[in-house]
Design a protein around this motif. Structure first.
Motif, PDB file in Angstrom:
ATOM      1  N   ALA A   1       0.769  -0.760   0.089  1.00 21.92           N
ATOM      2  CA  ALA A   1       0.130   0.121  -0.085  1.00 21.92           C
ATOM      3  C   ALA A   1       0.907   1.459  -0.220  1.00 21.92           C
TER       4      ALA A   1
ATOM      5  N   LEU B   1       2.756   1.723  -3.693  1.00 18.86           N
ATOM      6  CA  LEU B   1       1.305   1.263  -4.625  1.00 18.86           C
ATOM      7  C   LEU B   1       0.636   2.818  -4.111  1.00 18.86           C
TER       8      LEU B   1
ATOM      9  N   VAL C   1      -1.679   3.206  -2.159  1.00 16.93           N
ATOM     10  CA  VAL C   1      -3.240   2.770  -2.306  1.00 16.93           C
ATOM     11  C   VAL C   1      -3.405   2.805  -0.580  1.00 16.93           C
ATOM     12  N   GLU C   2      -4.704   3.063  -0.222  1.00 22.00           N
ATOM     13  CA  GLU C   2      -5.035   3.331   1.077  1.00 22.00           C
ATOM     14  C   GLU C   2      -6.324   2.952   1.221  1.00 22.00           C
ATOM     15  N   PRO C   3      -6.953   1.046   1.151  1.00 19.41           N
ATOM     16  CA  PRO C   3      -7.830   0.312   1.133  1.00 19.41           C
ATOM     17  C   PRO C   3      -8.800   1.197   2.327  1.00 19.41           C
ATOM     18  N   LYS C   4     -10.384   1.296   1.846  1.00 21.63           N
ATOM     19  CA  LYS C   4     -10.891   1.538   3.394  1.00 21.63           C
ATOM     20  C   LYS C   4     -11.862   0.464   4.101  1.00 21.63           C
TER      21      LYS C   4
ATOM     22  N   GLU D   1     -11.997  -3.965   2.449  1.00 24.37           N
ATOM     23  CA  GLU D   1     -11.782  -3.980   1.296  1.00 24.37           C
ATOM     24  C   GLU D   1      -9.797  -4.225   1.276  1.00 24.37           C
ATOM     25  N   GLU D   2      -9.572  -3.630   2.815  1.00 25.25           N
ATOM     26  CA  GLU D   2      -8.073  -4.236   3.197  1.00 25.25           C
ATOM     27  C   GLU D   2      -8.124  -6.106   3.721  1.00 25.25           C
TER      28      GLU D   2
ATOM     29  N   PHE E   1      -7.559  -6.752  -0.332  1.00 26.13           N
ATOM     30  CA  PHE E   1      -6.057  -5.883  -0.756  1.00 26.13           C
ATOM     31  C   PHE E   1      -5.076  -6.940  -0.184  1.00 26.13           C
TER      32      PHE E   1
END
Length: 149
Positions: free
Chosen positions: A48, A51, A53-56, A60-61, A64
């Motif tokens: 994360a 890249l 990327v910030e999974p919410k 989602e985490e 990912f």
């Protein structure tokens, strides 16, 4: 060696990387259940960061993390293919692959600030992590050998 031979070796390595990831997933899942520990978030956190990327949210985490796990394991299989294409075979090839995969983890996770260096983990945790990576490299190597016959 021709470019097509290298490409074929990389392709075999990708398939072998999937097999290695299956084996490592099984070993780590069993170990997590036996020890009652949660899955490691360090690889996904590192990816994360790299890249952006910030999974919410938890789902989602988790998604990912799964993508990172399978993508990382599969792509390292390509490296196993390159090792084979370079002419290294058997235990030496598997040892080189293990060194590359585990060594990269040991350098990158602390460098990205998502895990402490291994000397701060304790011998038991280092041994468990090494075991899972040995399972991965061994299974990837075995699968590659079968595909490369």
């Amino acid at each position: 060696m021709k470019l097509g031979d290298v490409a074929a070796a990389v392709g075999k390595g990708l398939f072998a990387g999937v097999a290695g990831t299956v084996a490592m997933t099984a070993s780590s899942t069993i170990e997590m259940k036996l020890r009652g520990r949660p899955a490691s978030s360090a690889p996904a956190t590192a990816a994360a960061k790299v890249l952006g990327v910030e999974p919410k949210g938890q789902s989602e985490e988790a998604r990912f993390s799964s993508i990172v796990h399978w993508g990382y394991g599969t792509s390292w299989g390509a490296v196993r293919g390159l090792i084979g294409a370079a002419g290294l075979r058997g235990v030496r090839a598997n040892a080189a692959h293990l060194g590359a995969v585990w060594g990269t983890e040991q350098a990158m996770l602390p460098a990205l600030g998502v895990a402490p260096p291994f000397w701060e983990w304790g011998a038991k945790e280092v041994a468990i992590d090494a075991f899972h990576h040995l399972v991965y490299a061994g299974a990837t190597g075995a699968a590659y050998a079968l595909l490369d016959r």
